[in-house]
Write an enzyme that holds these catalytic residues in place. Structure first.
Site, PDB file in Angstrom:
ATOM      1  N   GLY A   1      -0.866   7.683 -11.516  1.00  0.00           N
ATOM      2  CA  GLY A   1      -1.285   8.384 -10.306  1.00  0.00           C
ATOM      3  C   GLY A   1      -0.677   9.776 -10.165  1.00  0.00           C
ATOM      4  O   GLY A   1      -0.735  10.605 -11.091  1.00  0.00           O
TER       5      GLY A   1
ATOM      6  N   ASP B   1       0.859  -1.170   0.000  1.00  0.00           N
ATOM      7  CA  ASP B   1       0.000   0.000   0.000  1.00  0.00           C
ATOM      8  C   ASP B   1       0.900   1.226   0.000  1.00  0.00           C
ATOM      9  O   ASP B   1       1.931   1.242   0.676  1.00  0.00           O
ATOM     10  CB  ASP B   1      -0.917  -0.003   1.227  1.00  0.00           C
ATOM     11  CG  ASP B   1      -2.105   0.920   1.036  1.00  0.00           C
ATOM     12  OD1 ASP B   1      -2.571   1.089  -0.116  1.00  0.00           O
ATOM     13  OD2 ASP B   1      -2.589   1.493   2.031  1.00  0.00           O
TER      14      ASP B   1
HETATM   15  P1  ITT Z   1      -3.356  -1.999  -5.352  1.00  0.00           P
HETATM   16  O1  ITT Z   1      -4.304  -2.908  -6.062  1.00  0.00           O
HETATM   17  O2  ITT Z   1      -1.947  -2.535  -5.302  1.00  0.00           O
HETATM   18  O3  ITT Z   1      -3.839  -1.533  -3.980  1.00  0.00           O
HETATM   19  P2  ITT Z   1      -3.808   0.775  -6.097  1.00  0.00           P
HETATM   20  O4  ITT Z   1      -3.702   1.478  -7.418  1.00  0.00           O
HETATM   21  O5  ITT Z   1      -5.151   0.675  -5.435  1.00  0.00           O
HETATM   22  O6  ITT Z   1      -3.198  -0.684  -6.284  1.00  0.00           O
HETATM   23  P3  ITT Z   1      -2.697   2.153  -3.708  1.00  0.00           P
HETATM   24  O7  ITT Z   1      -3.971   1.985  -2.953  1.00  0.00           O
HETATM   25  O8  ITT Z   1      -1.424   1.730  -3.053  1.00  0.00           O
HETATM   26  O9  ITT Z   1      -2.730   1.433  -5.150  1.00  0.00           O
HETATM   27  O10 ITT Z   1      -2.466   3.640  -4.189  1.00  0.00           O
HETATM   28  C1  ITT Z   1      -3.055   4.750  -3.602  1.00  0.00           C
HETATM   29  C2  ITT Z   1      -3.112   5.876  -4.605  1.00  0.00           C
HETATM   30  O11 ITT Z   1      -1.802   6.430  -4.729  1.00  0.00           O
HETATM   31  C3  ITT Z   1      -3.559   5.461  -6.006  1.00  0.00           C
HETATM   32  O12 ITT Z   1      -4.397   6.489  -6.504  1.00  0.00           O
HETATM   33  C4  ITT Z   1      -2.282   5.414  -6.817  1.00  0.00           C
HETATM   34  O13 ITT Z   1      -2.512   5.834  -8.153  1.00  0.00           O
HETATM   35  C5  ITT Z   1      -1.375   6.406  -6.076  1.00  0.00           C
HETATM   36  N1  ITT Z   1       0.013   5.926  -6.096  1.00  0.00           N
HETATM   37  C6  ITT Z   1       0.514   4.851  -5.445  1.00  0.00           C
HETATM   38  N2  ITT Z   1       1.813   4.689  -5.731  1.00  0.00           N
HETATM   39  C7  ITT Z   1       2.143   5.696  -6.583  1.00  0.00           C
HETATM   40  C8  ITT Z   1       3.324   6.053  -7.265  1.00  0.00           C
HETATM   41  O14 ITT Z   1       4.429   5.354  -7.147  1.00  0.00           O
HETATM   42  N3  ITT Z   1       3.291   7.113  -8.063  1.00  0.00           N
HETATM   43  C9  ITT Z   1       2.163   7.845  -8.216  1.00  0.00           C
HETATM   44  N4  ITT Z   1       1.005   7.563  -7.632  1.00  0.00           N
HETATM   45  C10 ITT Z   1       0.989   6.493  -6.819  1.00  0.00           C
END
Ligand code: ITT
Length: 183
Positions: free
Chosen positions: A141, A66
């Site tokens: 993201g 996460d």
């Molecule tokens: P999972 O299925 O692995 O949980 P997810 O896309 O739901 O994938 P997270 O809950 O960890 O991932 O991410 C939270 C938010 O932060 C999500 O909107 C991502 O796009 C953003 N995020 C996470 N890691 C990032 C990164 O390395 N660079 C830019 N945005 C990131």
């Protein structure tokens, strides 16, 4: 035969970043989008620990992670709310909240949870700042609005390989890899 490691994630960009570091070690990386409840917790660790508990009777050996963006002047918002904030107000909305704000310090954090009969946690963080405007089309993201310390470029302007050299996820993955190597 190379050992298989399963990465439970819905996010193919995260998977690509993990592949970039793990494949050269000779492991086979498999993405499974099994879904697990991302509880509304106050820390990334709690989300990961809950995910492991939920999945450990369904998959033998796996990891999940996460991540979140913590912006200092916004009292660490969006933090554990990074996902709903990204899908609602997005990068433009975050930049609007930061209008006329001088302190643009932010930290990206990743917590990886690995389970192979025992649970283990690996963390990584990357200090940086929020750009004045989105830059670059790589990554996903918040990448276009985050500039890591030591770089003039945003994550959005970096290749996967370059981002891994700076990023929260790259650091957490490298710690995880050290563990994989000595298992
Ligand atoms: P999972 O299925 O692995 O949980 P997810 O896309 O739901 O994938 P997270 O809950 O960890 O991932 O991410 C939270 C938010 O932060 C999500 O909107 C991502 O796009 C953003 N995020 C996470 N890691 C990032 C990164 O390395 N660079 C830019 N945005 C990131």
């Amino acid at each position: 035969m190379s050992e298989e490691i399963v990465f439970i994630t819905s996010n193919k960009n995260k998977f690509k970043e993990a592949e970039n570091l793990i494949l050269p070690l000779g492991f086979k990386l498999i993405q499974k989008n099994l879904g697990y409840p991302e509880i509304q917790a106050s820390s990334l660790e709690e989300v990961v620990t809950y995910g492991i508990e939920y999945l450990k009777d369904r998959v033998d050996t796996f990891f999940l992670e996460d991540s979140g963006l913590f912006i200092q002047t916004l009292c660490n918002f969006p933090g554990v709310y990074s996902k709903p904030v990204f899908t609602t107000i997005g990068n433009e909305g975050v930049l609007k909240l930061m209008e006329k704000t001088e302190n643009r310090n932010a930290i990206f954090r990743t917590v990886i949870g690995f389970y192979d009969g025992k649970a283990k946690i690996f963390k990584g963080e990357c200090k940086g700042r929020i750009a004045e405007e989105p830059k670059g089309y790589h990554g996903f993201g918040y990448d276009p609005i985050f500039i890591p310390h030591g770089s003039e470029k945003s994550f959005g302007e970096m290749t996967t390989h370059k981002k891994n050299q700076y990023s929260h996820r790259g650091k957490a993955l490298k710690r995880f890899i050290q563990h994989l190597k000595k298992r």
